[in-house]
Write an enzyme that holds these catalytic residues in place. Structure first.
Site, short mmCIF file in Angstrom:
data_model
loop_
_atom_site.label_atom_id
_atom_site.label_comp_id
_atom_site.label_asym_id
_atom_site.label_seq_id
_atom_site.Cartn_x
_atom_site.Cartn_y
_atom_site.Cartn_z
N GLY A 15 0.75 -0.79 -0.27
CA GLY A 15 0.18 -0.24 -0.19
C GLY A 15 0.77 0.97 -0.38
N ILE A 17 1.56 3.86 3.06
CA ILE A 17 2.49 3.72 3.23
C ILE A 17 3.70 3.10 3.61
CG2 ILE A 17 2.03 4.15 6.38
CD1 ILE A 17 -0.37 4.63 6.15
N ARG A 95 -9.72 6.09 4.94
CA ARG A 95 -10.68 6.27 4.40
C ARG A 95 -11.22 7.80 3.51
NH1 ARG A 95 -11.92 11.76 8.57
NH2 ARG A 95 -9.49 12.33 8.82
N ARG A 101 -12.48 8.17 10.47
CA ARG A 101 -11.89 7.32 10.69
C ARG A 101 -13.00 6.06 11.14
NH1 ARG A 101 -8.50 11.36 12.21
NH2 ARG A 101 -6.87 12.10 11.47
N ASN A 108 -12.60 -2.97 8.76
CA ASN A 108 -11.25 -2.99 9.22
C ASN A 108 -11.09 -3.80 10.38
OD1 ASN A 108 -9.94 -1.40 7.20
ND2 ASN A 108 -10.07 0.40 8.77
N GLN A 115 -5.53 -10.78 12.69
CA GLN A 115 -3.76 -10.54 12.91
C GLN A 115 -3.41 -10.28 14.47
OE1 GLN A 115 -2.86 -7.10 10.65
NE2 GLN A 115 -3.18 -8.28 8.95
N VAL A 132 -1.42 0.92 12.69
CA VAL A 132 -1.32 2.51 12.47
C VAL A 132 -3.36 2.32 11.33
CG1 VAL A 132 -0.20 3.99 10.18
CG2 VAL A 132 1.00 2.32 12.08
N ASN A 134 -6.28 2.71 10.73
CA ASN A 134 -7.88 3.25 11.36
C ASN A 134 -9.03 2.66 11.45
OD1 ASN A 134 -6.32 5.81 11.60
ND2 ASN A 134 -6.65 6.61 9.66
N ASP A 162 -0.27 13.16 14.62
CA ASP A 162 -0.59 14.10 15.11
C ASP A 162 0.13 15.34 15.93
OD1 ASP A 162 -3.30 13.10 14.22
OD2 ASP A 162 -2.68 11.95 15.85
N HIS A 190 -6.20 8.67 17.63
CA HIS A 190 -6.11 9.42 16.34
C HIS A 190 -7.22 9.51 15.86
CE1 HIS A 190 -4.40 10.54 13.23
NE2 HIS A 190 -4.70 8.74 12.59
P1 NAD Z 1 -3.59 1.54 1.21
O1 NAD Z 1 -5.20 1.16 0.34
O2 NAD Z 1 -2.98 2.36 -0.12
O3 NAD Z 1 -2.86 0.44 2.11
C1 NAD Z 1 -2.63 -0.66 2.47
C2 NAD Z 1 -3.37 -1.57 2.23
O4 NAD Z 1 -3.45 -3.23 3.29
C3 NAD Z 1 -3.58 -2.57 0.89
O5 NAD Z 1 -2.38 -3.19 0.31
C4 NAD Z 1 -4.23 -3.96 0.94
O6 NAD Z 1 -3.98 -4.60 0.11
C5 NAD Z 1 -3.62 -3.75 2.80
N1 NAD Z 1 -4.17 -4.99 3.39
C6 NAD Z 1 -5.82 -5.00 3.51
N2 NAD Z 1 -6.21 -5.79 4.29
C7 NAD Z 1 -5.42 -6.21 4.79
C8 NAD Z 1 -5.27 -7.61 5.35
N3 NAD Z 1 -6.05 -8.31 6.28
N4 NAD Z 1 -3.75 -7.85 5.35
C9 NAD Z 1 -2.69 -7.40 5.40
N5 NAD Z 1 -2.98 -6.10 3.86
C10 NAD Z 1 -4.23 -6.04 4.17
O7 NAD Z 1 -3.65 2.80 2.23
P2 NAD Z 1 -2.89 3.64 3.30
O8 NAD Z 1 -2.95 4.61 2.78
O9 NAD Z 1 -1.51 2.37 3.11
O10 NAD Z 1 -2.96 3.34 4.41
C11 NAD Z 1 -3.63 2.12 5.24
C12 NAD Z 1 -4.03 2.79 7.10
O11 NAD Z 1 -2.96 3.40 6.95
C13 NAD Z 1 -5.12 3.52 6.21
O12 NAD Z 1 -6.59 2.50 7.47
C14 NAD Z 1 -5.51 4.52 6.91
O13 NAD Z 1 -6.97 5.09 7.07
C15 NAD Z 1 -4.60 4.80 8.08
N6 NAD Z 1 -3.35 6.00 8.45
C16 NAD Z 1 -2.78 6.27 9.77
C17 NAD Z 1 -2.81 7.24 10.44
C18 NAD Z 1 -2.57 6.94 11.90
O14 NAD Z 1 -1.84 8.90 11.69
N7 NAD Z 1 -2.80 6.13 12.78
C19 NAD Z 1 -1.73 7.86 8.98
C20 NAD Z 1 -2.27 8.02 7.68
C21 NAD Z 1 -2.82 6.09 7.14
C1 LMR Z 2 -4.60 10.81 8.16
O1 LMR Z 2 -4.31 11.67 9.86
O2 LMR Z 2 -2.95 11.48 7.89
C2 LMR Z 2 -4.74 8.99 8.42
O3 LMR Z 2 -5.34 9.11 9.97
C3 LMR Z 2 -5.31 9.73 7.63
C4 LMR Z 2 -6.73 9.93 7.50
O4 LMR Z 2 -7.73 8.95 7.25
O5 LMR Z 2 -7.14 11.01 8.01
#
Ligand code: NAD
Ligand code: LMR
Length: 331
Positions: A15, A17, A95, A101, A108, A115, A132, A134, A162, A190
């Site tokens: 993905g 990230i 999202r 979120r 999710n 896991q 990480v 959400n 944040d 978050h």
């Molecule tokens: P993305 O869609 O680009 O990548 C997500 C990847 O996860 C995909 O490749 C998908 O195939 C894979 N995936 C889905 N289900 C899976 C599973 N059961 N096992 C293994 N892999 C699986 O998304 P992204 O932009 O990389 O974001 C990933 C997550 O991180 C999102 O939920 C996003 O909201 C969250 N996020 C959190 C923060 C934070 O500050 N906590 C910041 C940014 C994004």
């Molecule tokens: C963020 O804070 O950038 C991530 O949690 C992605 C989102 O859904 O805002």
């Protein structure tokens, strides 16, 4: 003496990230410049996704990172978490515009039951887990409650992004370098209720309200900018934050495995032990210090009525999220 490699699992490795995070881990930015790593890359069992994952592995090989001692690409959670010392649970749906979120819980939440279980069955005895994906606090709660035998203190949810956002906003306002800003705690979830506590944050050792006299900006614009920054990025980019999120995951690991500088603290959501009157067991972001191995929730941070009200609001949201996933949490 050369250190033995540690094993690090990254889910969602194909993905957005993942594409930033894996290269930083392989370069030594997260676990240190002398710590070799074997990276387990876990993805969905989907032909296209697994082909993309092969491409990511080819690129990692093509960097010839001196610290990278092996790659384990897989869609099998047992293999993905086999012997891992760290699990970075990124894989989850992001999202889109107009969503909160917590709207992702239905899609999710269930990922983290399986896991959690696979981590408990397969990981190394010292495993630590950073969520990480959400909504990360409640997903971490689900994982922790589905991982029998692993102390709940080993589960973390990421609020470093944040914290970094808040530090940058304050530094810009005060016309100082971001490194001048210390003691910045994000409290709670978050989410749009998170509370960036500017009252106890310092700029060059002085409390923020002594340095930034524009109180209305601090109480309103600053807080809402930090709370809404993720949404603002989604609006601007059409995709959620990725490089900055990967950077925050690196920061979180680094801060947990490194002694915290004297007098400072950092933000990460951890299993609440009831500190500051927060419901025990919630995964709640607090001011945290680490000795490089274990962490502690910083005690005695003064909270005025304004802060207490903000912290109560974010706690209430986490209680509500917990009730929404009651069927995914084993007693
Ligand atoms: P993305 O869609 O680009 O990548 C997500 C990847 O996860 C995909 O490749 C998908 O195939 C894979 N995936 C889905 N289900 C899976 C599973 N059961 N096992 C293994 N892999 C699986 O998304 P992204 O932009 O990389 O974001 C990933 C997550 O991180 C999102 O939920 C996003 O909201 C969250 N996020 C959190 C923060 C934070 O500050 N906590 C910041 C940014 C994004
Ligand atoms: C963020 O804070 O950038 C991530 O949690 C992605 C989102 O859904 O805002």
């Amino acid at each position: 003496m050369n250190k033995a490699p540690i094993r690090v699992a990254v889910t969602g490795a194909a993905g957005q990230i993942g594409y930033s995070l894996l290269f930083r881990i392989a370069s030594g930015a997260a676990f240190g410049p002398d710590q070799p790593v074997i990276i387990h890359l876990l993805e969905r069992a989907d032909e296209k996704v697994m082909a993309a994952l092969q491409g990511v592995c080819m690129e990692l090989e093509d960097c010839a990172f001196p610290l990278l001692k092996g790659l384990v690409p897989t869609s099998n959670p047992d293999e993905g978490f086999k012997g891992v010392n760290w699990a970075l649970l990124v894989g989850a749906q992001p999202r889109g515009p107009g969503m909160e979120r917590k709207d992702l819980l239905a899609a999710n939440g269930k990922i983290f039951t399986g896991q959690g279980n696979a981590i408990a069955k397969n990981a190394a005895a010292d495993v630590r887990v950073l969520v990480v994906g959400n909504p990360c606090n409640t997903n971490a709660l689900i994982a922790a409650n589905n991982a029998p035998g692993i102390p709940k203190e080993r589960f973390f949810a990421m609020t470093a992004l944040d914290e970094n956002r808040a530090k940058s906003q304050l530094a810009k306002k005060a016309s100082v370098d971001t490194t001048a800003v210390t003691n910045l705690a994000i409290w709670g979830n978050h989410s749009a209720t998170m509370y960036p506590d500017f009252f106890n944050t310092k700029i060059n050792g002085r409390l923020v309200p002594e340095v930034i006299s524009h109180r209305e900006w601090l109480e309103k614009d600053f807080i809402s900018t930090v709370q809404q920054r993720g949404a603002a990025i989604i609006k601007a980019r059409g995709l959620s934050s990725a490089a900055s999120a990967a950077n925050a995951a690196v920061d979180t690991v680094r801060k947990l495995v490194t002694p915290t500088p004297a007098g400072d603290w950092f933000s990460v959501a951890v299993h609440s032990d009831g500190s500051y009157g927060i419901e025990k067991g919630l995964i709640f972001s607090y001011p945290i210090r680490s000795n490089g191995k274990d962490f502690e929730i910083v005690q005695g941070v003064p909270l005025n009525d304004f802060s207490k009200a903000k912290i109560a609001a974010t706690e209430n949201e986490l209680k509500e999220e917990k009730s929404l996933v009651a069927d995914l949490i084993k007693k």
